[in-house]
Design a protein around this motif. Structure first.
Motif, PDB file in Angstrom:
ATOM      1  N   GLY A   1      -9.189   0.588  -0.239  1.00 29.54           N
ATOM      2  CA  GLY A   1      -8.701   0.280   1.093  1.00 29.54           C
ATOM      3  C   GLY A   1      -8.834  -1.191   1.389  1.00 29.54           C
ATOM      4  O   GLY A   1      -9.758  -1.857   0.898  1.00 29.54           O
ATOM      5  N   GLY A   2      -7.888  -1.723   2.181  1.00 28.58           N
ATOM      6  CA  GLY A   2      -7.978  -3.134   2.506  1.00 28.58           C
ATOM      7  C   GLY A   2      -6.874  -3.614   3.404  1.00 28.58           C
ATOM      8  O   GLY A   2      -6.018  -2.831   3.854  1.00 28.58           O
ATOM      9  N   GLU A   3      -6.886  -4.911   3.646  1.00 27.43           N
ATOM     10  CA  GLU A   3      -5.915  -5.525   4.533  1.00 27.43           C
ATOM     11  C   GLU A   3      -5.567  -6.916   4.035  1.00 27.43           C
ATOM     12  O   GLU A   3      -6.332  -7.537   3.292  1.00 27.43           O
ATOM     13  N   GLU A   4      -4.428  -7.416   4.460  1.00 28.17           N
ATOM     14  CA  GLU A   4      -3.902  -8.679   3.937  1.00 28.17           C
ATOM     15  C   GLU A   4      -4.734  -9.897   4.343  1.00 28.17           C
ATOM     16  O   GLU A   4      -4.512 -10.989   3.824  1.00 28.17           O
ATOM     17  N   SER A   5      -5.713  -9.710   5.191  1.00 21.51           N
ATOM     18  CA  SER A   5      -6.587 -10.825   5.559  1.00 21.51           C
ATOM     19  C   SER A   5      -7.742 -11.008   4.585  1.00 21.51           C
ATOM     20  O   SER A   5      -8.568 -11.906   4.779  1.00 21.51           O
ATOM     21  N   GLY A   6      -7.821 -10.166   3.539  1.00 23.33           N
ATOM     22  CA  GLY A   6      -8.819 -10.387   2.500  1.00 23.33           C
ATOM     23  C   GLY A   6     -10.028  -9.484   2.543  1.00 23.33           C
ATOM     24  O   GLY A   6     -11.009  -9.743   1.828  1.00 23.33           O
ATOM     25  N   GLY A   7      -9.990  -8.421   3.332  1.00 30.53           N
ATOM     26  CA  GLY A   7     -11.099  -7.475   3.395  1.00 30.53           C
ATOM     27  C   GLY A   7     -10.790  -6.213   2.619  1.00 30.53           C
ATOM     28  O   GLY A   7      -9.745  -5.589   2.849  1.00 30.53           O
ATOM     29  N   PHE A   8     -11.698  -5.806   1.706  1.00 33.71           N
ATOM     30  CA  PHE A   8     -11.465  -4.651   0.850  1.00 33.71           C
ATOM     31  C   PHE A   8     -12.775  -3.945   0.535  1.00 33.71           C
ATOM     32  O   PHE A   8     -13.841  -4.553   0.516  1.00 33.71           O
ATOM     33  N   THR A   9     -12.671  -2.655   0.232  1.00 31.85           N
ATOM     34  CA  THR A   9     -13.767  -1.925  -0.388  1.00 31.85           C
ATOM     35  C   THR A   9     -13.165  -0.791  -1.200  1.00 31.85           C
ATOM     36  O   THR A   9     -11.959  -0.538  -1.144  1.00 31.85           O
ATOM     37  N   LEU A  10     -14.015  -0.102  -1.967  1.00 32.35           N
ATOM     38  CA  LEU A  10     -13.522   0.982  -2.812  1.00 32.35           C
ATOM     39  C   LEU A  10     -14.442   2.186  -2.744  1.00 32.35           C
ATOM     40  O   LEU A  10     -15.588   2.083  -2.294  1.00 32.35           O
ATOM     41  N   ARG A  11     -13.900   3.298  -3.160  1.00 31.12           N
ATOM     42  CA  ARG A  11     -14.636   4.563  -3.125  1.00 31.12           C
ATOM     43  C   ARG A  11     -15.919   4.442  -3.943  1.00 31.12           C
ATOM     44  O   ARG A  11     -15.968   3.808  -4.983  1.00 31.12           O
ATOM     45  N   GLY A  12     -16.969   5.079  -3.446  1.00 29.86           N
ATOM     46  CA  GLY A  12     -18.260   5.004  -4.114  1.00 29.86           C
ATOM     47  C   GLY A  12     -19.153   3.926  -3.552  1.00 29.86           C
ATOM     48  O   GLY A  12     -20.321   3.816  -3.939  1.00 29.86           O
TER      49      GLY A  12
ATOM     50  N   ARG B   1     -15.199 -11.142   3.185  1.00 31.11           N
ATOM     51  CA  ARG B   1     -13.827 -11.242   2.694  1.00 31.11           C
ATOM     52  C   ARG B   1     -13.781 -12.105   1.431  1.00 31.11           C
ATOM     53  O   ARG B   1     -14.704 -12.849   1.148  1.00 31.11           O
ATOM     54  N   ILE B   2     -12.681 -11.985   0.718  1.00 33.17           N
ATOM     55  CA  ILE B   2     -12.550 -12.674  -0.554  1.00 33.17           C
ATOM     56  C   ILE B   2     -11.189 -13.340  -0.657  1.00 33.17           C
ATOM     57  O   ILE B   2     -10.204 -12.870  -0.071  1.00 33.17           O
ATOM     58  N   ALA B   3     -11.149 -14.449  -1.383  1.00 37.43           N
ATOM     59  CA  ALA B   3      -9.898 -15.059  -1.839  1.00 37.43           C
ATOM     60  C   ALA B   3     -10.054 -15.322  -3.323  1.00 37.43           C
ATOM     61  O   ALA B   3     -11.148 -15.636  -3.796  1.00 37.43           O
ATOM     62  N   VAL B   4      -8.964 -15.173  -4.059  1.00 37.00           N
ATOM     63  CA  VAL B   4      -8.976 -15.370  -5.506  1.00 37.00           C
ATOM     64  C   VAL B   4      -7.975 -16.453  -5.868  1.00 37.00           C
ATOM     65  O   VAL B   4      -6.888 -16.537  -5.277  1.00 37.00           O
ATOM     66  N   VAL B   5      -8.345 -17.290  -6.832  1.00 37.93           N
ATOM     67  CA  VAL B   5      -7.484 -18.371  -7.308  1.00 37.93           C
ATOM     68  C   VAL B   5      -7.219 -18.139  -8.791  1.00 37.93           C
ATOM     69  O   VAL B   5      -8.163 -17.917  -9.575  1.00 37.93           O
TER      70      VAL B   5
ATOM     71  N   ARG C   1     -18.365   1.950   3.305  1.00 32.27           N
ATOM     72  CA  ARG C   1     -17.022   1.766   3.880  1.00 32.27           C
ATOM     73  C   ARG C   1     -16.987   0.567   4.834  1.00 32.27           C
ATOM     74  O   ARG C   1     -16.704   0.671   6.013  1.00 32.27           O
ATOM     75  N   GLU C   2     -17.305  -0.590   4.294  1.00 36.06           N
ATOM     76  CA  GLU C   2     -17.226  -1.855   5.012  1.00 36.06           C
ATOM     77  C   GLU C   2     -16.676  -2.890   4.037  1.00 36.06           C
ATOM     78  O   GLU C   2     -16.970  -2.833   2.831  1.00 36.06           O
ATOM     79  N   LYS C   3     -15.862  -3.786   4.527  1.00 35.24           N
ATOM     80  CA  LYS C   3     -15.297  -4.795   3.634  1.00 35.24           C
ATOM     81  C   LYS C   3     -16.415  -5.612   3.012  1.00 35.24           C
ATOM     82  O   LYS C   3     -17.392  -5.962   3.673  1.00 35.24           O
ATOM     83  N   ASP C   4     -16.244  -5.894   1.712  1.00 38.73           N
ATOM     84  CA  ASP C   4     -17.345  -6.472   0.964  1.00 38.73           C
ATOM     85  C   ASP C   4     -16.805  -7.509  -0.018  1.00 38.73           C
ATOM     86  O   ASP C   4     -16.324  -7.182  -1.107  1.00 38.73           O
ATOM     87  N   GLY C   5     -16.913  -8.788   0.357  1.00 29.11           N
ATOM     88  CA  GLY C   5     -16.424  -9.861  -0.494  1.00 29.11           C
ATOM     89  C   GLY C   5     -17.288 -10.109  -1.701  1.00 29.11           C
ATOM     90  O   GLY C   5     -16.823 -10.686  -2.699  1.00 29.11           O
TER      91      GLY C   5
END
Length: 473
Positions: free
Chosen positions: A334-345, A259-263, A348-352
Protein backbone atom coordinates in the motif's frame (compact mmCIF):
# COMPACT_ATOMS: atom_id res chain seq x y z
CA UNK A 1 -7.33 25.65 22.59
CA UNK A 2 -8.97 27.07 19.50
CA UNK A 3 -5.55 27.12 17.79
CA UNK A 4 -5.06 23.35 18.20
CA UNK A 5 -6.41 21.74 15.04
CA UNK A 6 -5.75 18.16 13.97
CA UNK A 7 -5.47 17.90 10.18
CA UNK A 8 -4.60 15.05 7.84
CA UNK A 9 -1.74 13.83 10.04
CA UNK A 10 -1.90 15.42 13.47
CA UNK A 11 -1.44 19.04 14.53
CA UNK A 12 1.32 21.14 12.96
CA UNK A 13 1.97 24.83 13.43
CA UNK A 14 4.71 27.42 13.58
CA UNK A 15 6.45 27.75 16.91
CA UNK A 16 4.62 30.94 17.85
CA UNK A 17 1.46 28.81 17.98
CA UNK A 18 2.94 25.42 18.78
CA UNK A 19 3.82 26.16 22.41
CA UNK A 20 4.66 24.00 25.41
CA UNK A 21 1.40 24.98 27.09
CA UNK A 22 -0.65 23.76 24.11
CA UNK A 23 1.43 20.60 23.77
CA UNK A 24 0.63 19.75 27.39
CA UNK A 25 -3.07 20.29 26.65
CA UNK A 26 -2.78 17.76 23.83
CA UNK A 27 -1.03 15.36 26.21
CA UNK A 28 -3.92 15.59 28.66
CA UNK A 29 -6.42 14.96 25.86
CA UNK A 30 -4.51 11.85 24.75
CA UNK A 31 -4.39 10.59 28.34
CA UNK A 32 -8.14 11.11 28.76
CA UNK A 33 -8.82 9.43 25.41
CA UNK A 34 -6.78 6.38 26.39
CA UNK A 35 -8.42 6.12 29.81
CA UNK A 36 -11.88 6.38 28.26
CA UNK A 37 -10.98 3.56 25.87
CA UNK A 38 -9.92 1.37 28.81
CA UNK A 39 -6.18 1.44 28.16
CA UNK A 40 -3.68 1.25 31.00
CA UNK A 41 -0.67 -0.09 29.10
CA UNK A 42 2.49 2.02 28.73
CA UNK A 43 2.67 4.80 26.12
CA UNK A 44 5.60 5.82 23.91
CA UNK A 45 6.54 9.39 23.09
CA UNK A 46 8.89 9.89 20.15
CA UNK A 47 10.43 13.00 18.65
CA UNK A 48 12.28 14.11 15.53
CA UNK A 49 15.55 16.04 15.09
CA UNK A 50 14.12 19.56 15.43
CA UNK A 51 15.63 21.79 18.10
CA UNK A 52 12.44 21.94 20.17
CA UNK A 53 11.18 18.38 19.70
CA UNK A 54 12.86 16.64 22.62
CA UNK A 55 11.62 19.28 25.06
CA UNK A 56 8.06 18.97 23.78
CA UNK A 57 8.33 15.17 24.04
CA UNK A 58 9.47 15.44 27.65
CA UNK A 59 6.47 17.66 28.40
CA UNK A 60 4.11 15.12 26.84
CA UNK A 61 5.78 12.36 28.84
CA UNK A 62 5.35 14.35 32.05
CA UNK A 63 1.63 14.83 31.44
CA UNK A 64 1.03 11.21 30.43
CA UNK A 65 2.98 9.93 33.43
CA UNK A 66 1.08 12.41 35.58
CA UNK A 67 -2.08 10.63 34.48
CA UNK A 68 -0.76 7.26 35.61
CA UNK A 69 0.78 5.92 32.40
CA UNK A 70 4.29 4.50 32.24
CA UNK A 71 6.03 6.28 29.38
CA UNK A 72 8.80 5.11 27.06
CA UNK A 73 11.06 7.75 25.53
CA UNK A 74 13.62 6.76 22.89
CA UNK A 75 17.31 7.27 23.58
CA UNK A 76 17.50 9.91 20.81
CA UNK A 77 15.34 11.39 18.08
CA UNK A 78 13.92 8.58 15.94
CA UNK A 79 11.87 8.06 12.79
CA UNK A 80 8.09 8.03 13.18
CA UNK A 81 7.87 4.41 11.94
CA UNK A 82 10.16 3.28 14.76
CA UNK A 83 7.60 4.61 17.24
CA UNK A 84 4.69 3.01 15.34
CA UNK A 85 6.49 -0.34 15.34
CA UNK A 86 7.23 -0.08 19.07
CA UNK A 87 3.51 0.21 19.81
CA UNK A 88 2.77 -3.17 18.24
CA UNK A 89 6.04 -4.81 19.25
CA UNK A 90 5.63 -3.90 22.94
CA UNK A 91 1.83 -3.99 23.20
CA UNK A 92 1.54 -0.30 24.08
CA UNK A 93 -1.64 1.71 24.48
CA UNK A 94 -0.46 4.07 21.76
CA UNK A 95 2.09 6.81 21.23
CA UNK A 96 2.59 10.48 20.59
CA UNK A 97 5.14 11.56 18.00
CA UNK A 98 6.55 15.08 18.04
CA UNK A 99 7.37 15.94 14.45
CA UNK A 100 6.56 18.37 11.69
CA UNK A 101 7.76 15.84 9.11
CA UNK A 102 8.96 17.68 5.98
CA UNK A 103 7.91 21.17 7.11
CA UNK A 104 10.55 23.90 7.54
CA UNK A 105 12.39 24.20 10.89
CA UNK A 106 10.13 26.98 12.18
CA UNK A 107 7.33 24.38 12.45
CA UNK A 108 6.67 21.56 14.85
CA UNK A 109 3.84 19.13 15.32
CA UNK A 110 2.42 16.20 17.22
CA UNK A 111 0.35 13.22 16.23
CA UNK A 112 -1.29 10.45 18.19
CA UNK A 113 -0.81 6.86 17.00
CA UNK A 114 -3.33 4.30 18.39
CA UNK A 115 -2.63 0.85 19.80
CA UNK A 116 -2.57 -0.88 16.38
CA UNK A 117 0.33 1.27 15.15
CA UNK A 118 -1.69 2.55 12.17
CA UNK A 119 -2.50 6.25 11.67
CA UNK A 120 -5.40 7.51 13.75
CA UNK A 121 -8.73 7.66 11.93
CA UNK A 122 -10.99 10.72 12.23
CA UNK A 123 -13.15 9.25 15.00
CA UNK A 124 -10.03 8.93 17.15
CA UNK A 125 -8.55 12.36 16.42
CA UNK A 126 -11.98 13.98 16.88
CA UNK A 127 -12.29 12.35 20.29
CA UNK A 128 -8.83 13.62 21.24
CA UNK A 129 -9.73 17.14 20.12
CA UNK A 130 -13.01 17.00 22.05
CA UNK A 131 -11.03 16.24 25.20
CA UNK A 132 -8.56 19.14 24.99
CA UNK A 133 -8.14 20.50 28.51
CA UNK A 134 -5.59 21.89 30.92
CA UNK A 135 -3.51 19.09 32.49
CA UNK A 136 -4.65 17.62 35.81
CA UNK A 137 -1.86 15.47 37.25
CA UNK A 138 -2.13 12.79 39.90
CA UNK A 139 -0.23 12.98 43.19
CA UNK A 140 3.44 12.06 42.82
CA UNK A 141 3.03 8.58 44.31
CA UNK A 142 0.35 7.64 41.76
CA UNK A 143 2.19 8.78 38.65
CA UNK A 144 3.75 6.50 36.06
CA UNK A 145 7.45 6.11 35.34
CA UNK A 146 9.31 7.66 32.40
CA UNK A 147 12.07 5.47 30.95
CA UNK A 148 14.60 5.93 28.16
CA UNK A 149 14.75 2.82 25.96
CA UNK A 150 16.22 1.54 22.68
CA UNK A 151 13.41 1.31 20.14
CA UNK A 152 15.57 1.23 17.01
CA UNK A 153 17.05 -2.27 17.31
CA UNK A 154 13.74 -4.14 17.35
CA UNK A 155 12.48 -2.13 14.37
CA UNK A 156 15.64 -2.97 12.41
CA UNK A 157 15.24 -6.66 13.23
CA UNK A 158 11.62 -6.58 12.07
CA UNK A 159 12.53 -4.78 8.84
CA UNK A 160 15.23 -7.33 8.02
CA UNK A 161 12.77 -10.16 8.66
CA UNK A 162 10.00 -8.71 6.47
CA UNK A 163 12.29 -7.87 3.56
CA UNK A 164 14.11 -11.16 4.04
CA UNK A 165 10.83 -12.97 3.50
CA UNK A 166 10.43 -11.15 0.19
CA UNK A 167 13.94 -12.06 -0.93
CA UNK A 168 13.52 -15.67 0.17
CA UNK A 169 10.09 -16.03 -1.44
CA UNK A 170 8.49 -17.11 1.82
CA UNK A 171 5.82 -14.38 1.82
CA UNK A 172 4.79 -12.05 4.58
CA UNK A 173 4.12 -14.89 6.98
CA UNK A 174 7.46 -16.60 6.37
CA UNK A 175 10.17 -17.26 8.93
CA UNK A 176 12.25 -14.23 7.94
CA UNK A 177 15.21 -14.94 5.72
CA UNK A 178 18.30 -12.81 5.56
CA UNK A 179 18.81 -9.77 3.36
CA UNK A 180 22.10 -9.86 1.48
CA UNK A 181 23.12 -6.55 -0.09
CA UNK A 182 26.77 -7.51 -0.49
CA UNK A 183 28.32 -5.79 -3.50
CA UNK A 184 25.68 -3.03 -3.56
CA UNK A 185 26.71 0.58 -2.99
CA UNK A 186 23.89 2.85 -1.78
CA UNK A 187 24.11 6.61 -1.29
CA UNK A 188 21.88 7.65 1.60
CA UNK A 189 20.70 11.22 2.19
CA UNK A 190 19.15 11.71 5.64
CA UNK A 191 18.45 15.41 4.94
CA UNK A 192 19.76 16.02 8.50
CA UNK A 193 16.67 14.25 9.84
CA UNK A 194 15.93 11.30 12.09
CA UNK A 195 16.81 8.66 9.49
CA UNK A 196 20.50 9.34 10.10
CA UNK A 197 22.15 6.47 11.94
CA UNK A 198 19.00 4.40 11.42
CA UNK A 199 18.33 3.88 7.71
CA UNK A 200 22.02 3.92 6.80
CA UNK A 201 22.83 1.53 9.64
CA UNK A 202 20.07 -0.83 8.52
CA UNK A 203 21.41 -0.90 4.95
CA UNK A 204 24.93 -1.44 6.22
CA UNK A 205 23.82 -4.28 8.49
CA UNK A 206 22.53 -6.08 5.39
CA UNK A 207 25.91 -5.86 3.70
CA UNK A 208 25.57 -2.72 1.57
CA UNK A 209 28.35 -0.19 1.29
CA UNK A 210 26.77 3.12 2.28
CA UNK A 211 27.85 6.57 1.10
CA UNK A 212 26.38 9.08 3.54
CA UNK A 213 25.07 12.56 2.68
CA UNK A 214 23.63 15.00 5.24
CA UNK A 215 23.79 12.35 7.95
CA UNK A 216 24.61 14.80 10.71
CA UNK A 217 21.99 16.45 12.88
CA UNK A 218 21.24 20.01 11.84
CA UNK A 219 18.17 21.48 13.52
CA UNK A 220 17.78 23.95 10.62
CA UNK A 221 18.01 21.14 8.03
CA UNK A 222 20.69 23.12 6.25
CA UNK A 223 18.30 26.05 5.88
CA UNK A 224 15.92 24.00 3.75
CA UNK A 225 12.83 21.85 4.23
CA UNK A 226 13.56 18.13 4.76
CA UNK A 227 11.30 17.24 1.82
CA UNK A 228 12.73 14.47 -0.41
CA UNK A 229 11.65 15.97 -3.71
CA UNK A 230 13.79 16.46 -6.81
CA UNK A 231 14.51 20.12 -6.06
CA UNK A 232 15.96 19.18 -2.65
CA UNK A 233 18.00 16.15 -3.72
CA UNK A 234 20.40 17.73 -6.19
CA UNK A 235 23.62 16.47 -4.65
CA UNK A 236 22.29 12.93 -4.24
CA UNK A 237 21.07 12.89 -7.84
CA UNK A 238 24.40 14.23 -9.10
CA UNK A 239 26.32 11.54 -7.23
CA UNK A 240 24.17 8.65 -8.44
CA UNK A 241 23.79 9.74 -12.08
CA UNK A 242 27.47 10.59 -12.56
CA UNK A 243 28.74 8.20 -15.28
CA UNK A 244 31.98 7.82 -13.34
CA UNK A 245 30.19 6.93 -10.10
CA UNK A 246 30.23 3.44 -8.63
CA UNK A 247 27.01 4.14 -6.67
CA UNK A 248 24.23 1.71 -7.60
CA UNK A 249 21.27 3.43 -5.96
CA UNK A 250 20.36 6.56 -4.04
CA UNK A 251 17.89 6.70 -1.16
CA UNK A 252 16.58 9.67 0.83
CA UNK A 253 14.15 10.07 3.72
CA UNK A 254 12.16 13.08 4.84
CA UNK A 255 12.66 14.69 8.26
CA UNK A 256 10.96 11.94 10.29
CA UNK A 257 11.89 9.17 7.83
CA UNK A 258 8.38 7.88 7.20
CA UNK A 259 8.67 8.62 3.47
CA UNK A 260 11.23 7.65 0.87
CA UNK A 261 12.66 8.90 -2.41
CA UNK A 262 14.86 6.79 -4.67
CA UNK A 263 17.47 7.96 -7.17
CA UNK A 264 18.56 5.73 -10.08
CA UNK A 265 21.54 6.07 -12.43
CA UNK A 266 19.39 6.60 -15.55
CA UNK A 267 16.36 8.46 -14.22
CA UNK A 268 17.69 10.51 -11.35
CA UNK A 269 14.97 11.04 -8.74
CA UNK A 270 12.51 8.28 -9.58
CA UNK A 271 8.86 9.30 -9.76
CA UNK A 272 7.16 7.81 -6.69
CA UNK A 273 4.45 6.36 -8.94
CA UNK A 274 7.10 4.36 -10.81
CA UNK A 275 8.72 3.38 -7.52
CA UNK A 276 5.36 2.07 -6.29
CA UNK A 277 4.84 0.07 -9.48
CA UNK A 278 8.34 -1.40 -9.40
CA UNK A 279 8.11 -2.44 -5.75
CA UNK A 280 4.69 -4.03 -6.20
CA UNK A 281 5.99 -5.91 -9.23
CA UNK A 282 8.93 -7.15 -7.15
CA UNK A 283 6.65 -8.28 -4.31
CA UNK A 284 4.43 -10.19 -6.75
CA UNK A 285 7.45 -12.22 -7.85
CA UNK A 286 7.49 -14.01 -4.50
CA UNK A 287 4.03 -13.44 -3.03
CA UNK A 288 0.42 -12.64 -3.96
CA UNK A 289 -2.13 -10.12 -2.84
CA UNK A 290 -3.98 -6.92 -3.72
CA UNK A 291 -2.60 -3.41 -3.68
CA UNK A 292 -3.98 -0.26 -2.07
CA UNK A 293 -3.33 3.15 -3.57
CA UNK A 294 -4.77 6.64 -3.20
CA UNK A 295 -6.81 8.43 -5.87
CA UNK A 296 -3.75 10.48 -6.80
CA UNK A 297 -1.54 7.43 -7.46
CA UNK A 298 -0.84 5.83 -10.82
CA UNK A 299 -3.07 3.42 -12.72
CA UNK A 300 0.11 1.56 -13.71
CA UNK A 301 -0.36 -0.30 -10.43
CA UNK A 302 -3.78 -1.45 -11.66
CA UNK A 303 -2.31 -2.76 -14.91
CA UNK A 304 0.34 -4.74 -13.05
CA UNK A 305 -2.26 -6.13 -10.65
CA UNK A 306 -4.57 -7.14 -13.49
CA UNK A 307 -1.72 -9.00 -15.20
CA UNK A 308 -1.31 -11.06 -12.01
CA UNK A 309 -5.02 -11.55 -11.35
CA UNK A 310 -4.98 -9.21 -8.37
CA UNK A 311 -7.25 -6.38 -7.20
CA UNK A 312 -6.45 -2.74 -6.50
CA UNK A 313 -8.36 -0.76 -3.86
CA UNK A 314 -8.50 3.04 -4.23
CA UNK A 315 -8.69 5.33 -1.20
CA UNK A 316 -8.79 9.06 -0.49
CA UNK A 317 -5.41 10.76 -0.06
CA UNK A 318 -3.95 10.22 3.40
CA UNK A 319 -2.10 7.19 4.70
CA UNK A 320 -4.73 6.54 7.35
CA UNK A 321 -7.08 5.49 4.55
CA UNK A 322 -4.40 3.33 2.93
CA UNK A 323 -3.73 1.63 6.27
CA UNK A 324 -7.43 1.01 6.88
CA UNK A 325 -7.89 -0.55 3.43
CA UNK A 326 -4.77 -2.70 3.85
CA UNK A 327 -6.27 -4.16 7.00
CA UNK A 328 -9.68 -4.66 5.41
CA UNK A 329 -8.32 -6.45 2.33
CA UNK A 330 -5.13 -8.13 3.60
CA UNK A 331 -3.24 -6.13 0.98
CA UNK A 332 0.28 -7.05 -0.04
CA UNK A 333 1.38 -3.46 -0.60
CA UNK A 334 0.00 0.00 0.00
CA UNK A 335 1.13 3.53 -0.67
CA UNK A 336 0.68 6.93 -2.19
CA UNK A 337 2.44 9.11 -4.74
CA UNK A 338 3.86 11.35 -2.02
CA UNK A 339 6.34 8.63 -1.05
CA UNK A 340 4.66 6.79 1.83
CA UNK A 341 4.52 2.98 1.66
CA UNK A 342 4.33 -0.17 3.74
CA UNK A 343 3.82 -3.87 3.07
CA UNK A 344 2.02 -6.83 4.54
CA UNK A 345 3.71 -8.37 7.55
CA UNK A 346 4.78 -4.97 8.91
CA UNK A 347 3.05 -2.23 10.90
CA UNK A 348 0.34 -0.44 8.88
CA UNK A 349 2.14 2.91 8.92
CA UNK A 350 4.28 4.39 6.18
CA UNK A 351 7.87 3.48 6.80
CA UNK A 352 10.74 5.08 4.88
CA UNK A 353 13.34 3.04 6.77
CA UNK A 354 11.77 -0.31 5.87
CA UNK A 355 11.26 0.87 2.29
CA UNK A 356 14.92 1.80 1.95
CA UNK A 357 15.83 -1.81 2.71
CA UNK A 358 13.14 -3.12 0.37
CA UNK A 359 14.30 -0.74 -2.37
CA UNK A 360 17.90 -1.88 -2.08
CA UNK A 361 16.85 -5.52 -2.04
CA UNK A 362 14.60 -5.04 -5.08
CA UNK A 363 17.40 -3.22 -6.91
CA UNK A 364 19.77 -6.09 -6.17
CA UNK A 365 17.26 -8.50 -7.72
CA UNK A 366 16.74 -6.32 -10.82
CA UNK A 367 17.95 -2.71 -11.19
CA UNK A 368 15.13 -0.20 -10.93
CA UNK A 369 15.86 1.31 -14.33
CA UNK A 370 15.65 -2.11 -16.00
CA UNK A 371 12.49 -3.07 -14.11
CA UNK A 372 10.75 0.23 -14.89
CA UNK A 373 11.71 -0.02 -18.57
CA UNK A 374 10.25 -3.52 -18.68
CA UNK A 375 7.03 -2.52 -16.93
CA UNK A 376 6.46 0.43 -19.26
CA UNK A 377 7.11 -1.80 -22.28
CA UNK A 378 4.62 -4.34 -20.97
CA UNK A 379 1.89 -2.03 -19.69
CA UNK A 380 2.30 1.23 -21.60
CA UNK A 381 4.09 4.47 -20.83
CA UNK A 382 2.72 6.68 -18.06
CA UNK A 383 3.54 10.22 -17.04
CA UNK A 384 2.17 12.10 -14.05
CA UNK A 385 2.28 15.57 -12.58
CA UNK A 386 0.56 17.97 -10.20
CA UNK A 387 0.22 21.67 -9.49
CA UNK A 388 -1.01 23.55 -6.42
CA UNK A 389 -3.43 26.46 -6.49
CA UNK A 390 -3.69 28.90 -3.58
CA UNK A 391 -7.07 28.61 -1.90
CA UNK A 392 -7.96 29.76 1.63
CA UNK A 393 -9.13 26.90 3.84
CA UNK A 394 -12.51 28.55 4.31
CA UNK A 395 -13.05 28.61 0.52
CA UNK A 396 -12.21 24.98 -0.24
CA UNK A 397 -15.66 23.52 0.37
CA UNK A 398 -17.39 26.24 -1.64
CA UNK A 399 -14.98 25.82 -4.56
CA UNK A 400 -15.59 22.09 -4.68
CA UNK A 401 -19.34 22.65 -4.50
CA UNK A 402 -19.07 25.03 -7.45
CA UNK A 403 -16.83 22.62 -9.32
CA UNK A 404 -19.54 19.97 -9.22
CA UNK A 405 -21.60 22.24 -11.48
CA UNK A 406 -18.65 22.96 -13.79
CA UNK A 407 -17.47 19.45 -14.65
CA UNK A 408 -16.74 19.59 -18.40
CA UNK A 409 -17.97 16.99 -20.87
CA UNK A 410 -14.43 16.60 -22.21
CA UNK A 411 -10.90 17.53 -21.16
CA UNK A 412 -8.19 18.14 -23.77
CA UNK A 413 -10.52 16.73 -26.40
CA UNK A 414 -11.20 13.43 -24.64
CA UNK A 415 -14.73 12.82 -23.27
CA UNK A 416 -15.16 12.37 -19.53
CA UNK A 417 -16.14 8.73 -19.09
CA UNK A 418 -16.63 8.76 -15.30
CA UNK A 419 -16.34 11.11 -12.33
CA UNK A 420 -14.98 9.62 -9.09
CA UNK A 421 -15.84 11.61 -5.95
CA UNK A 422 -13.87 9.63 -3.39
CA UNK A 423 -11.66 12.65 -2.66
CA UNK A 424 -12.50 15.79 -4.61
CA UNK A 425 -13.30 15.18 -8.29
CA UNK A 426 -11.37 12.69 -10.42
CA UNK A 427 -12.29 12.83 -14.10
CA UNK A 428 -11.58 9.56 -15.89
CA UNK A 429 -11.21 10.21 -19.61
CA UNK A 430 -12.05 7.84 -22.43
CA UNK A 431 -8.44 7.85 -23.65
CA UNK A 432 -7.24 6.38 -20.32
CA UNK A 433 -5.92 9.65 -18.87
CA UNK A 434 -7.28 11.27 -15.74
CA UNK A 435 -7.48 14.65 -14.01
CA UNK A 436 -7.99 15.06 -10.25
CA UNK A 437 -8.87 18.16 -8.21
CA UNK A 438 -8.86 17.84 -4.44
CA UNK A 439 -8.23 20.04 -1.38
CA UNK A 440 -4.93 19.83 0.44
CA UNK A 441 -5.32 18.56 3.99
CA UNK A 442 -2.22 20.40 5.22
CA UNK A 443 -2.04 23.71 3.33
CA UNK A 444 -4.42 26.45 2.06
CA UNK A 445 -4.27 25.02 -1.45
CA UNK A 446 -6.13 22.93 -3.99
CA UNK A 447 -4.15 20.18 -5.71
CA UNK A 448 -4.57 19.38 -9.38
CA UNK A 449 -3.14 16.02 -10.51
CA UNK A 450 -2.98 14.41 -13.93
CA UNK A 451 -1.83 11.18 -15.53
CA UNK A 452 -1.46 10.46 -19.24
CA UNK A 453 0.80 8.67 -21.69
CA UNK A 454 3.29 11.53 -22.14
CA UNK A 455 4.71 14.51 -20.28
CA UNK A 456 3.23 16.85 -22.89
CA UNK A 457 -0.23 15.38 -22.40
CA UNK A 458 0.10 15.76 -18.62
CA UNK A 459 1.08 19.41 -19.01
CA UNK A 460 -1.98 20.00 -21.20
CA UNK A 461 -4.26 18.32 -18.66
CA UNK A 462 -2.82 20.38 -15.80
CA UNK A 463 -3.24 23.60 -17.79
CA UNK A 464 -6.86 22.79 -18.54
CA UNK A 465 -7.45 21.75 -14.93
CA UNK A 466 -6.07 25.07 -13.76
CA UNK A 467 -8.34 26.90 -16.21
CA UNK A 468 -11.37 25.03 -14.84
CA UNK A 469 -10.61 25.62 -11.16
CA UNK A 470 -9.01 29.06 -10.87
CA UNK A 471 -12.15 31.06 -11.79
CA UNK A 472 -13.99 29.35 -8.94
CA UNK A 473 -11.52 30.27 -6.20
Amino acid sequence: MDQIAFGTDGWRATLDVFTDERVRIVGQAVADHLKAAGHDEPVAVGYDARETSEGFAESLAEVLAGNGFDVLLPERDVPTPVIAHAIVDRGLAGACMVTASHNPPEYNGVKFIPHDGAPALPDVTEDVVDRLAEPELLPEAERGEVSRVDLVSSHAEAARAVVGNVAAGTGAGGPGGGVDLSGLTVAYDAMHGSGRGVTDALLESAGAEVVRLRCDRDVTFGGDSPEPSAEHLGELADRVTDPESDIDLGVANDGDADRIAVVTPDRGVLDANLFYAACYDRLLETDAGPAVRTVSTTFLVDRIAEAHGEEVYETPVGFKWVAEAMGDHDALFGGEESGGFTLRGHVREKDGVLMALLAASAHAAEPFDDRVDRLLDEHGHIAAGKVSLDCPDERKEAVLDDLEDHIPEAVCGSPVAKVVTLDGFKLLLENGSWLLVRPSGTEPKLRVYAEADSDAAVDDLLDEGRDIVEPLI
